[in-house]
Design a protein around this motif. Structure first.
Motif, PDB file in Angstrom:
ATOM      1  N   ALA A 236       0.835  -1.204   0.000  1.00  0.00           N
ATOM      2  CA  ALA A 236       0.000   0.000   0.000  1.00  0.00           C
ATOM      3  C   ALA A 236       0.869   1.253   0.000  1.00  0.00           C
ATOM      4  O   ALA A 236       0.573   2.243  -0.690  1.00  0.00           O
ATOM      5  CB  ALA A 236      -0.930  -0.008   1.207  1.00  0.00           C
ATOM      6  N   PHE A 237       1.962   1.222   0.763  1.00  0.00           N
ATOM      7  CA  PHE A 237       2.877   2.362   0.804  1.00  0.00           C
ATOM      8  C   PHE A 237       3.616   2.505  -0.532  1.00  0.00           C
ATOM      9  O   PHE A 237       3.867   3.621  -0.987  1.00  0.00           O
ATOM     10  CB  PHE A 237       3.869   2.203   1.956  1.00  0.00           C
ATOM     11  N   ASN A 238       3.958   1.382  -1.164  1.00  0.00           N
ATOM     12  CA  ASN A 238       4.587   1.432  -2.486  1.00  0.00           C
ATOM     13  C   ASN A 238       3.651   2.082  -3.503  1.00  0.00           C
ATOM     14  O   ASN A 238       4.074   2.901  -4.319  1.00  0.00           O
ATOM     15  CB  ASN A 238       4.952   0.026  -2.959  1.00  0.00           C
ATOM     16  N   ARG A 239       2.384   1.705  -3.462  1.00  0.00           N
ATOM     17  CA  ARG A 239       1.398   2.268  -4.390  1.00  0.00           C
ATOM     18  C   ARG A 239       1.266   3.766  -4.170  1.00  0.00           C
ATOM     19  O   ARG A 239       1.161   4.550  -5.118  1.00  0.00           O
ATOM     20  CB  ARG A 239       0.054   1.582  -4.206  1.00  0.00           C
ATOM     21  N   CYS A 240       1.258   4.177  -2.907  1.00  0.00           N
ATOM     22  CA  CYS A 240       1.159   5.593  -2.570  1.00  0.00           C
ATOM     23  C   CYS A 240       2.334   6.353  -3.180  1.00  0.00           C
ATOM     24  O   CYS A 240       2.154   7.414  -3.794  1.00  0.00           O
ATOM     25  CB  CYS A 240       1.127   5.765  -1.050  1.00  0.00           C
ATOM     26  N   GLU A 241       3.529   5.829  -3.031  1.00  0.00           N
ATOM     27  CA  GLU A 241       4.724   6.495  -3.535  1.00  0.00           C
ATOM     28  C   GLU A 241       4.777   6.464  -5.061  1.00  0.00           C
ATOM     29  O   GLU A 241       5.055   7.482  -5.710  1.00  0.00           O
ATOM     30  CB  GLU A 241       5.972   5.814  -2.955  1.00  0.00           C
ATOM     31  N   ASN A 242       4.486   5.307  -5.646  1.00  0.00           N
ATOM     32  CA  ASN A 242       4.576   5.163  -7.100  1.00  0.00           C
ATOM     33  C   ASN A 242       3.521   5.977  -7.843  1.00  0.00           C
ATOM     34  O   ASN A 242       3.774   6.508  -8.925  1.00  0.00           O
ATOM     35  CB  ASN A 242       4.454   3.689  -7.495  1.00  0.00           C
ATOM     36  N   ASN A 243       2.308   6.064  -7.252  1.00  0.00           N
ATOM     37  CA  ASN A 243       1.212   6.774  -7.913  1.00  0.00           C
ATOM     38  C   ASN A 243       1.101   8.229  -7.479  1.00  0.00           C
ATOM     39  O   ASN A 243       0.189   8.940  -7.908  1.00  0.00           O
ATOM     40  CB  ASN A 243      -0.119   6.054  -7.626  1.00  0.00           C
ATOM     41  N   ASN A 244       2.009   8.648  -6.582  1.00  0.00           N
ATOM     42  CA  ASN A 244       2.016  10.033  -6.095  1.00  0.00           C
ATOM     43  C   ASN A 244       0.656  10.426  -5.512  1.00  0.00           C
ATOM     44  O   ASN A 244       0.153  11.533  -5.755  1.00  0.00           O
ATOM     45  CB  ASN A 244       2.407  11.003  -7.222  1.00  0.00           C
ATOM     46  N   GLY A 245       0.071   9.508  -4.743  1.00  0.00           N
ATOM     47  CA  GLY A 245      -1.222   9.775  -4.123  1.00  0.00           C
ATOM     48  C   GLY A 245      -1.089  10.027  -2.634  1.00  0.00           C
ATOM     49  O   GLY A 245      -0.010  10.308  -2.113  1.00  0.00           O
ATOM     50  N   LEU A 246      -2.222   9.920  -1.930  1.00  0.00           N
ATOM     51  CA  LEU A 246      -2.271  10.080  -0.487  1.00  0.00           C
ATOM     52  C   LEU A 246      -2.724   8.762   0.142  1.00  0.00           C
ATOM     53  O   LEU A 246      -3.532   8.047  -0.442  1.00  0.00           O
ATOM     54  CB  LEU A 246      -3.256  11.191  -0.089  1.00  0.00           C
ATOM     55  N   LEU A 247      -2.205   8.467   1.316  1.00  0.00           N
ATOM     56  CA  LEU A 247      -2.572   7.242   2.014  1.00  0.00           C
ATOM     57  C   LEU A 247      -2.934   7.571   3.456  1.00  0.00           C
ATOM     58  O   LEU A 247      -2.164   8.216   4.163  1.00  0.00           O
ATOM     59  CB  LEU A 247      -1.406   6.249   1.999  1.00  0.00           C
ATOM     60  N   LEU A 248      -4.124   7.160   3.881  1.00  0.00           N
ATOM     61  CA  LEU A 248      -4.539   7.367   5.267  1.00  0.00           C
ATOM     62  C   LEU A 248      -3.668   6.497   6.171  1.00  0.00           C
ATOM     63  O   LEU A 248      -3.580   5.283   5.984  1.00  0.00           O
ATOM     64  CB  LEU A 248      -6.014   6.992   5.445  1.00  0.00           C
ATOM     65  N   THR A 249      -2.995   7.102   7.146  1.00  0.00           N
ATOM     66  CA  THR A 249      -2.042   6.385   7.988  1.00  0.00           C
ATOM     67  C   THR A 249      -2.139   6.858   9.430  1.00  0.00           C
ATOM     68  O   THR A 249      -2.982   7.686   9.772  1.00  0.00           O
ATOM     69  CB  THR A 249      -0.591   6.628   7.516  1.00  0.00           C
ATOM     70  N   ILE A 250      -1.245   6.344  10.269  1.00  0.00           N
ATOM     71  CA  ILE A 250      -1.054   6.858  11.622  1.00  0.00           C
ATOM     72  C   ILE A 250       0.435   7.160  11.801  1.00  0.00           C
ATOM     73  O   ILE A 250       1.267   6.680  11.042  1.00  0.00           O
ATOM     74  CB  ILE A 250      -1.544   5.871  12.708  1.00  0.00           C
ATOM     75  N   LYS A 251       0.760   7.938  12.814  1.00  0.00           N
ATOM     76  CA  LYS A 251       2.115   8.444  13.004  1.00  0.00           C
ATOM     77  C   LYS A 251       3.141   7.330  13.210  1.00  0.00           C
ATOM     78  O   LYS A 251       4.283   7.423  12.756  1.00  0.00           O
ATOM     79  CB  LYS A 251       2.147   9.398  14.203  1.00  0.00           C
ATOM     80  N   SER A 252       2.746   6.252  13.883  1.00  0.00           N
ATOM     81  CA  SER A 252       3.713   5.199  14.218  1.00  0.00           C
ATOM     82  C   SER A 252       4.164   4.397  13.004  1.00  0.00           C
ATOM     83  O   SER A 252       5.020   3.523  13.123  1.00  0.00           O
ATOM     84  CB  SER A 252       3.132   4.250  15.274  1.00  0.00           C
ATOM     85  N   TRP A 253       3.611   4.670  11.824  1.00  0.00           N
ATOM     86  CA  TRP A 253       4.017   3.974  10.605  1.00  0.00           C
ATOM     87  C   TRP A 253       5.075   4.752   9.827  1.00  0.00           C
ATOM     88  O   TRP A 253       5.309   4.491   8.649  1.00  0.00           O
ATOM     89  CB  TRP A 253       2.809   3.710   9.703  1.00  0.00           C
ATOM     90  N   GLU A 254       5.736   5.696  10.461  1.00  0.00           N
ATOM     91  CA  GLU A 254       6.734   6.524   9.780  1.00  0.00           C
ATOM     92  C   GLU A 254       7.885   5.708   9.200  1.00  0.00           C
ATOM     93  O   GLU A 254       8.505   6.110   8.216  1.00  0.00           O
ATOM     94  CB  GLU A 254       7.288   7.573  10.744  1.00  0.00           C
ATOM     95  N   SER A 255       8.208   4.578   9.813  1.00  0.00           N
ATOM     96  CA  SER A 255       9.363   3.794   9.366  1.00  0.00           C
ATOM     97  C   SER A 255       9.018   2.730   8.326  1.00  0.00           C
ATOM     98  O   SER A 255       9.899   1.987   7.891  1.00  0.00           O
ATOM     99  CB  SER A 255      10.012   3.100  10.577  1.00  0.00           C
ATOM    100  N   VAL A 256       7.754   2.658   7.910  1.00  0.00           N
ATOM    101  CA  VAL A 256       7.355   1.613   6.953  1.00  0.00           C
ATOM    102  C   VAL A 256       8.025   1.804   5.596  1.00  0.00           C
ATOM    103  O   VAL A 256       8.513   0.853   4.991  1.00  0.00           O
ATOM    104  CB  VAL A 256       5.816   1.579   6.793  1.00  0.00           C
ATOM    105  N   HIS A 257       8.055   3.039   5.108  1.00  0.00           N
ATOM    106  CA  HIS A 257       8.590   3.306   3.775  1.00  0.00           C
ATOM    107  C   HIS A 257       9.484   4.541   3.828  1.00  0.00           C
ATOM    108  O   HIS A 257       9.050   5.605   4.249  1.00  0.00           O
ATOM    109  CB  HIS A 257       7.448   3.531   2.784  1.00  0.00           C
ATOM    110  N   PRO A 258      10.738   4.425   3.376  1.00  0.00           N
ATOM    111  CA  PRO A 258      11.682   5.545   3.493  1.00  0.00           C
ATOM    112  C   PRO A 258      11.334   6.752   2.630  1.00  0.00           C
ATOM    113  O   PRO A 258      11.851   7.848   2.870  1.00  0.00           O
ATOM    114  CB  PRO A 258      13.014   4.928   3.054  1.00  0.00           C
TER     115      PRO A 258
END
Length: 299
Positions: A236-258
């Motif tokens: 899901a984070f890869n899709r967010c980055e690759n498609n230049n979109g937005l992803l609903l998240t929480i703060k503790s997921w900061e380390s999931v994707h660089p």
């Protein structure tokens, strides 16, 4: 064996660069190695190598099989190790399932206080891959190989996954964006900022908190395009980055994707965060839950 032993031979050939060098490492003859590779190719219906006068060259199919084979073998070895470890676990060891979106940081603050209440309690981290199937199996079978998982939840999710949970905090929903996104320079995002953007949300029915946010956005901010996702994981984070979109998240997921920056949003939407555990918890998990309840009441 939990996997085809020919895969190990295949991996050894790839990493050695030739049949003969692989044979030396495996302490078998070169013809035996070649026979195993030929047999593997026949069983798969794929050509894994191009045999040239300059040596072996992996085909695209070979490269794909190599990457997957490494994962399969490593996963199986870890599975066997976890099974052996499980036989030796004492009654005071809590097995904590961890993945990129279920990190163990929650125990950093809780651990000293839990130790004070229960000095003999210990934790063992058990990594798992966060796939749709794993999410269903792990949460539906908590107490077998994994005792607790830290993450976001609500009553709808607990019912969906067949487990129970205890609240530790209410976490504000944030938005994850690529560092290349126009909103990445902001320290806080307004709803007006998201007009015209694609926002990735979990599917309807997954969580009441998620559904309330979805309904309010559809009603009051129709310019925000909502896209469903099936699971919070690295993909899901890869899709967010690759498609230049937005992803609903929480703060503790900061380390999931660089390459993803998580930014607070100027809204009041939050979700429960805490520990998920079996509907019929063991005595050690009951002690952990009791400790968390006591610590939460003292805050």
């Amino acid at each position: 064996m939990m996997y085809n032993s020919q895969l190990e031979t295949f991996i050894c050939v790839v990493e050695s660069g030739s049949f003969s060098k692989a044979a030396e490492k495996l302490f078998i003859s070169s013809p035996a190695v070649i026979k195993q590779i030929n047999s593997l190719e026949a069983s798969l219906g794929l050509q894994l190598f191009n045999r040239t006068h300059r040596g072996l060259v992996m085909t695209e199919a070979g490269k794909s099989i190599y990457n997957d084979a490494r994962y399969v073998i490593d996963y199986c070895r870890e599975s066997v190790k976890r099974a052996k470890d499980a036989m030796q676990i004492s009654d005071d060891v809590i097995r904590v399932g961890i993945s990129p979106v279920t990190p163990p940081q929650i125990f950093v603050e809780l651990w000293p206080e839990i130790q004070r209440l229960y000095p003999d309690m210990k934790f063992q981290l058990v990594p798992f891959e966060n796939t749709t199937e794993n999410a269903r199996e792990i949460l539906g079978n908590l107490g077998k190989n994994i005792d607790v998982v830290a993450g976001i939840f609500d009553e709808a999710l607990l019912k969906l996954r067949g487990c129970d949970g205890i609240k530790i905090s209410m976490e504000p929903f944030c938005v994850g964006v690529s560092f290349h996104h126009r909103l990445a320079r902001k320290n806080i995002i307004n709803l007006e900022d998201m007009e015209g953007e694609n926002l990735m949300l979990m599917y309807k029915g997954w969580s009441t908190y998620n559904d309330k946010l979805r309904s309010d956005l559809i009603k009051n901010y129709p310019g925000i395009n909502i896209t469903d996702i099936e699971l919070y994981n690295v993909d899901a984070f890869n899709r967010c980055e690759n498609n230049n979109g937005l992803l609903l998240t929480i703060k503790s997921w900061e380390s999931v994707h660089p390459l993803i920056k998580i930014i607070p949003v100027d809204w009041d939407y939050k979700i429960l965060y805490g520990l998920l555990y079996s509907k019929e918890p063991s005595d050690k998990v009951k002690r952990l839950i009791k400790a968390v309840e006591k610590l939460s009441n003292n805050q």
